[in-house]
Each structure stands twice: as structure tokens, then as C-alpha cells.
Design a protein around this motif. Structure first.
Motif, PDB file in Angstrom:
ATOM      1  N   GLN A 255       0.822  -1.205   0.000  1.00 39.24           N
ATOM      2  CA  GLN A 255       0.000   0.000   0.000  1.00 39.24           C
ATOM      3  C   GLN A 255       0.857   1.256   0.000  1.00 39.24           C
ATOM      4  O   GLN A 255       0.521   2.256  -0.647  1.00 39.24           O
ATOM      5  CB  GLN A 255      -0.936  -0.006   1.214  1.00 39.24           C
ATOM      6  CG  GLN A 255      -1.893  -1.184   1.280  1.00 39.24           C
ATOM      7  CD  GLN A 255      -2.760  -1.307   0.034  1.00 39.24           C
ATOM      8  OE1 GLN A 255      -3.124  -0.307  -0.574  1.00 39.24           O
ATOM      9  NE2 GLN A 255      -3.081  -2.528  -0.340  1.00 39.24           N
ATOM     10  N   ALA A 259       0.916   4.593  -2.440  1.00 40.37           N
ATOM     11  CA  ALA A 259       0.752   5.933  -1.869  1.00 40.37           C
ATOM     12  C   ALA A 259       1.961   6.819  -2.164  1.00 40.37           C
ATOM     13  O   ALA A 259       1.814   7.980  -2.577  1.00 40.37           O
ATOM     14  CB  ALA A 259       0.522   5.826  -0.365  1.00 40.37           C
ATOM     15  N   SER A 281      -7.377  14.830  -1.654  1.00 37.05           N
ATOM     16  CA  SER A 281      -7.633  13.436  -1.278  1.00 37.05           C
ATOM     17  C   SER A 281      -8.850  13.305  -0.359  1.00 37.05           C
ATOM     18  O   SER A 281      -9.210  12.199   0.039  1.00 37.05           O
ATOM     19  CB  SER A 281      -6.405  12.840  -0.571  1.00 37.05           C
ATOM     20  OG  SER A 281      -6.241  13.391   0.723  1.00 37.05           O
ATOM     21  N   ILE A 303      -6.587   6.445  -2.011  1.00 34.23           N
ATOM     22  CA  ILE A 303      -5.528   6.101  -1.046  1.00 34.23           C
ATOM     23  C   ILE A 303      -5.615   6.954   0.210  1.00 34.23           C
ATOM     24  O   ILE A 303      -4.711   6.949   1.038  1.00 34.23           O
ATOM     25  CB  ILE A 303      -4.117   6.241  -1.677  1.00 34.23           C
ATOM     26  CG1 ILE A 303      -3.834   7.704  -2.047  1.00 34.23           C
ATOM     27  CG2 ILE A 303      -3.952   5.319  -2.861  1.00 34.23           C
ATOM     28  CD1 ILE A 303      -2.370   7.985  -2.341  1.00 34.23           C
ATOM     29  N   LEU A 307      -3.086   7.812   4.023  1.00 35.02           N
ATOM     30  CA  LEU A 307      -2.337   9.060   4.124  1.00 35.02           C
ATOM     31  C   LEU A 307      -2.558   9.769   5.463  1.00 35.02           C
ATOM     32  O   LEU A 307      -3.602   9.632   6.084  1.00 35.02           O
ATOM     33  CB  LEU A 307      -2.745  10.015   3.001  1.00 35.02           C
ATOM     34  CG  LEU A 307      -2.442   9.576   1.573  1.00 35.02           C
ATOM     35  CD1 LEU A 307      -2.946  10.652   0.599  1.00 35.02           C
ATOM     36  CD2 LEU A 307      -0.960   9.335   1.369  1.00 35.02           C
TER      37      LEU A 307
END
Length: 575
Positions: A255, A259, A281, A303, A307
């Protein structure tokens, strides 16, 4: 020899053109890397002598001559005969400037006369001079002068020149370039080559090669500078993730590759700032607007759960230069069947294992009573996602029909929300889950804050010393006093010992000293004003003594706080 190296050597040896070649490529294409790691070694292997220097920061043609001579003589790449013929001159210069190393030679050259430099330049021969960053030279005239100087030097000296450029950015005369250069070779690496160069130095690369290539392919990201920056950040991320034994390292790293690649792409290629990336985002950007258009930054929203502001800052070289496990968003946990299912691509399952995982998911969502709050909402969304896309039949219960009832029957463990950086993977368009989650989170936080406020007040009432450091650390630029009434604060002050009042006074003095503190703590203006009035009255009532003196200090510091928090026009009126 590499095909590009062969082609360059062929062009340099073509006597029908001047021996000047242009190696062209976009910014970050890896021109300098190719030159240092492939071109120069291959040319050297066939007997060529190469000199490399950059034109960055060049201001004049005299600077160019200095840099050419400095790069050549410092590296002792003038042949022995030429070196002997210049030995007397260099001995004289060296004695004046302290040797033939580093900046000393450049200083010597700066002080040398034009005639001396021309003599030294005339002694250069049988070299391939590789000049980087012609596109960074400011001004068409200087660019043309450099090319003209190289053309002149190439006559009768067997000097050959390779210019490493981004030709679209070179400001020189196009006709001159076409006349002077024997050819322009475009460096155009494949994406696979770019990934290999950017990532292959790390011991985790082979394990995640396919995932890296896929992430890079989706953005068509071949810029070597960006890839190297991304790989360096991912290496530190891998180290931090590996230290946390509770994490599923393989899935967590997978992941983070997605990212990190997206964040660096949007920052370096698209020019988005840290705050731009964070704002774009936001889940709310995915909600349907007036026009049903595809959201341009949908990949960032996807994503979002991975974050944090701290992670973005770290990836783009912002203020957060060090990464810790608390700076990450959603990370899959080791040994958790729900996480393993959610983070595994569906094509990794055969029919039997898929149904078995759905059984586990269904039992957790519908049957288990004591469940993690965050995990349950995420699992419920994933079950609904599979059901909505008909991954299984209607024989299984329909979540949307009984969701509210299920929610009421759960005994939630909210511990994963306290100080939790991790967020959930829930599509905001699934409103019956998303809105319930947001409301439940807000309700829990209100209860938690209320309980925390009561606990803090009880500690404050006993002694300010017990809470001084705690409040300083957690509320430096966050409001604190406005959550209490003036009566509550006076109850504390009246019950404190003199040392507590003095310590509290010192806290008030330090808290409002910053020039821009009103930006952060303006909501405390009313409570500090009210407290000032009460403390002033208490000071006047108190008989002379140490406590009265402490109240006097507190009164003075509260007055300064009120001035610091007041709008500019109010301050001017008071003055």
C-alpha cells in the motif's frame, strides 16, 4: 558497447561534421546517470579520455573557459607532454594560490590573464569534453558563445564535445545548432529501465518489483530524479514498518508503494503542494456534484485511508523530515483475517477460499457482538461492496436492510479511535454506512472530550503543577481555557497554593508571547478577559503577602494575554 554509446562515437568520428554531439532528454530522464555510469566507462574502455563538468551557474564565456580548464587540469587528464610544457606556469600559479586542488585552481584561473588562458586552452587535445546542463545557461547569446568556443577548440586539436541537454529548454540559436552539431541523440529509457535504476539498490526491491512497476506504469513515471527520491523514502518506510511486528509487512509495504508513488508524482510532476494533495484526497471530493463528471484526483481519494499530513510532508521533503509509525494511515494488521481479505486482490482467491473468507466476514459483521468499532464499519462496507457487485448470491443477508439494527446490537471497543492515525476504507457514496460512521465518531469524541475535560479539571483543581507540562505539550497552539467557565478557573485559583499561582502565571506569560498567537488562540480572548476581571478583584481583596504578590503577577500576565489576543483595532483604541 551500448547502442547509444556506439552512435555517439560514430558521430564524433564523422569528419563531414564538427565533432560536437547533443545527448538530449527530458528533465529527470537520466542523462547524467547514463553518462557517468554507461557512456564514460564505455568510451574509456575503448581508449578515449573523457572530461565531464556542468554549466550550472555559469555567468560568462570567461567562466566557461575557467570551468573547462579547471575540470581538465585538476583531474590530470592533459597528456604528459602538454603537462610538461605548462609545468612552469602551473608552479608559479600554485605558489600564489596554495596548490592545485579544488577551488585553488579555479581561483588561479580567475586571476590569470586572457593570454595565459588561451595558451592553456590551446594545449588541450585528444579529449572528449562532456558538458552537462547547457539548457541551464541563461541567455541566448552566452549559449551561442559557448557552442562557438567549442567549435573553435575542436579545430586541429582533436577535441570532441558532447553536450548533455534538454533541447526543448536550450536558448541558443537553432540555425547554429543545426550547423554545428553532427547529430542529436534522444535518450528515451523504457519504464522498466527507469525502475531498475531508481530502485535496484535496495534489498527489498526484488520482492516488490511487480508492485513498483505497476504503480509507476499507472502514472507513466520515468523521471529518474523522482523515482530515486521515491525509492529513498520507501527504504526508510520499509525500515519503520518492519520494526512493528503487529503489521502485515507485505500488505502494508504494498500500500505504501502505491501511496508514495502517487504523492511524489503529484508533487514533482504536477506541482501540487502538501496541502493541495491533502485537500484533493478528501472523501468529500468523491461525492456526486451538480455535474456527474469523473473527479480528476480520484486516485488520491482512493488512497486517503493510507495518508496523513505527516506522511505527505515526509514524502515531498517538507517539514516532516523523519517518519515514525504514528505518521502512517491505515495499515493491515498481521494475523487479522478481515484485513487479509480486504487487502488481498480478489483474483488471489479460488472460489472455495473466497467463499470461506466471506463466511468469516459475514460472521464478524452480523453475528459477533464484542467488536472493534473501526474494524466493524470497514468490514460492513466491504461486505456491502461485495454484495452490491454480486460477488455472492442473495442467500446471504442483505446488509442495507438491517444495518441500523446491527449497529444498535454491537458492543463496540472504541480504543482504536483514541490517538488513532489510521482511517478506514469506506466509500462516502455509500451514505448509510459512511454517515453513520461519521456521526458515531463525533458522538464518541464528544463523550471522550467531555470525560477528559472533567478529569483535567479535577487535576487542575488539586494543583496546577500536576497538569502544567501536560497542557503545555498538548495545547501549545490549540485552545484550552475556553472549555472552562471563569467560575471553574477561579475555583482552581482560590484553592491553589502560592507556588501553583506563580507557576500558572508563568504559564500564561509564556503562552501568549508569540507575535502571531492570535491566529491560533483568538477563541481564548473572552475567557482571559473575564478571568482578568476576577483576578483583579481578588488581588484587591487579598491582604499584603506572598499570595497577593503572586496574584499581582497573574493579573499582569493576563492583561498582556488579553492585549495579545485582541484585534489590532482594539489594541490601538486601548493605547
Amino acid at each position: 558497447m551500448n547502442d547509444i554509446s556506439k552512435h555517439i562515437r560514430h558521430l564524433l568520428s564523422d569528419s563531414s561534421f564538427p565533432p560536437l554531439v547533443m545527448l538530449d532528454g527530458d528533465w529527470g530522464e537520466g542523462k547524467t546517470y547514463f553518462t557517468k555510469n554507461t557512456l564514460i566507462p564505455e568510451l574509456t574502455a575503448v581508449g578515449e579520455s573523457c572530461v565531464l563538468f556542468s554549466l550550472t551557474g555559469l555567468a560568462s564565456i570567461n567562466d566557461f573557459k575557467n570551468r573547462l580548464l579547471s575540470a581538465t587540469y585538476i583531474k590530470k587528464q592533459v597528456d604528459a607532454e602538454s603537462g610538461k610544457s605548462m609545468s612552469t606556469l602551473f608552479a608559479s600559479l600554485a605558489s600564489q594560490f596554495g596548490g592545485e586542488k579544488g577551488g585553488a585552481i579555479a581561483s588561479m584561473l580567475s586571476g590569470a590573464s586572457g593570454l595565459v588562458k588561451e595558451v592553456m586552452l590551446s594545449k588541450l587535445s585528444d579529449k572528449i569534453i562532456i558538458i552537462d546542463d547547457l539548457d541551464r545557461v541563461k541567455g541566448k547569446r552566452l549559449c551561442d558563445l559557448i557552442i562557438g568556443e567549442c567549435l573553435q577548440l575542436s579545430d586541429n586539436s582533436n577535441l570532441k564535445f558532447i553536450f548533455i541537454v534538454n533541447d526543448k529548454k536550450v536558448s541558443g540559436d537553432l540555425a547554429l545548432k543545426e550547423k554545428v552539431f553532427s547529430g542529436c541523440i534522444k535518450l528515451n529509457k523504457s519504464l522498466q529501465e527507469s525502475v531498475e535504476i531508481g530502485f535496484s539498490g535496495y534489498n527489498w526491491f526484488e520482492e516488490y518489483r511487480e508492485k513498483i512497476v505497476k504503480a509507476v506504469e499507472q502514472q507513466n513515471l520515468k523521471n529518474l530524479r523522482i523515482l530515486k527520491r521515491t525509492s529513498k523514502k520507501l527504504d526508510e518506510i520499509f525500515r519503520v514498518l518492519k520494526l512493528d511486528k503487529s503489521l502485515d509487512l507485505e500488505r502494508s509495504m504494498s500500500q505504501m508503494i502505491i501511496a508514495a508513488t502517487l504523492v511524489t508524482f503529484y508533487h514533482y510532476e504536477k506541482g501540487l503542494s502538501e496541502s493541495d494533495i491533502w485537500e484533493r484526497s478528501e472523501y468529500s471530493n468523491f461525492l456526486p456534484g451538480e455535474r456527474d463528471e469523473k473527479y480528476e484526483y480520484g486516485d488520491l481519494v482512493e488512497i486517503r485511508s493510507f495518508l496523513t499530513k505527516e506522511l505527505i510532508s515526509y514524502l515531498v521533503g517538507g517539514s516532516n523530515w523523519h517518519i515514525s509509525i504514528s505518521d502512517f494511515g491505515r495499515l493491515p494488521q498481521k494475523g487479522c483475517p478481515i484485513d487479509a481479505f480486504i487487502f488481498s486482490p480478489h483474483f488471489h482467491h479460488d472460489d472455495e477460499s473466497f467463499e470461506r473468507n466471506v463466511d468469516i466476514l459475514q460472521a464478524f459483521v452480523f453475528e459477533d457482538t464484542d467488536v472493534s468499532f473501526s474494524k466493524w464499519f470497514e468490514a460492513a462496507y466491504f461486505y456491502h461492496f461485495l454484495q452490491s457487485n454480486q460477488f455472492f448470491t442473495d442467500e446471504r443477508p442483505i446488509l442495507s436492510e438491517i444495518f441500523d439494527d446491527l449497529y444498535e446490537r454491537k458492543n463496540f471497543d472504541y480504543s482504536d479511535l483514541d490517538g488513532r492515525a489510521n482511517r478506514l476504507r469506506i466509500d462516502p457514496k455509500v451514505s448509510f454506512i459512511f454517515e453513520k460512521h461519521m456521526k458515531a465518531c463525533d458522538a464518541y469524541k464528544e463523550r471522550r472530550d467531555s470525560e477528559s475535560q472533567i478529569d483535567t479539571f479535577e487535576q487542575m483543581r488539586k494543583s496546577w503543577q500536576d497538569v502544567d507540562i501536560k497542557i503545555y505539550k498538548s495545547h501549545q497552539i490549540r485552545t484550552f481555557f475556553n472549555q472552562f467557565s471563569v467560575e471553574q478557573l477561579m475555583e482552581c485559583i482560590d484553592g491553589w497554593k502560592t507556588n501553583d499561582i506563580l507557576l500558572f502565571s508563568d504559564f500564561i506569560s509564556e503562552r501568549y508571547k508569540s507575535i502571531n498567537i492570535r491566529t491560533y488562540l483568538s477563541d481564548e480572548l473572552q475567557i482571559t478577559s473575564e478571568l482578568l476581571v476576577k483576578v483583579q478583584a481578588r488581588f484587591e481583596e487579598e491582604p499584603a503577602g506572598r499570595k497577593k504578590g503572586a496574584l499581582g503577577f497573574l493579573r499582569h500576565n493576563l492583561s498582556s494575554a488579553v492585549k495579545a489576543l485582541s484585534p489590532d483595532d482594539e489594541r490601538n483604541l486601548k493605547q
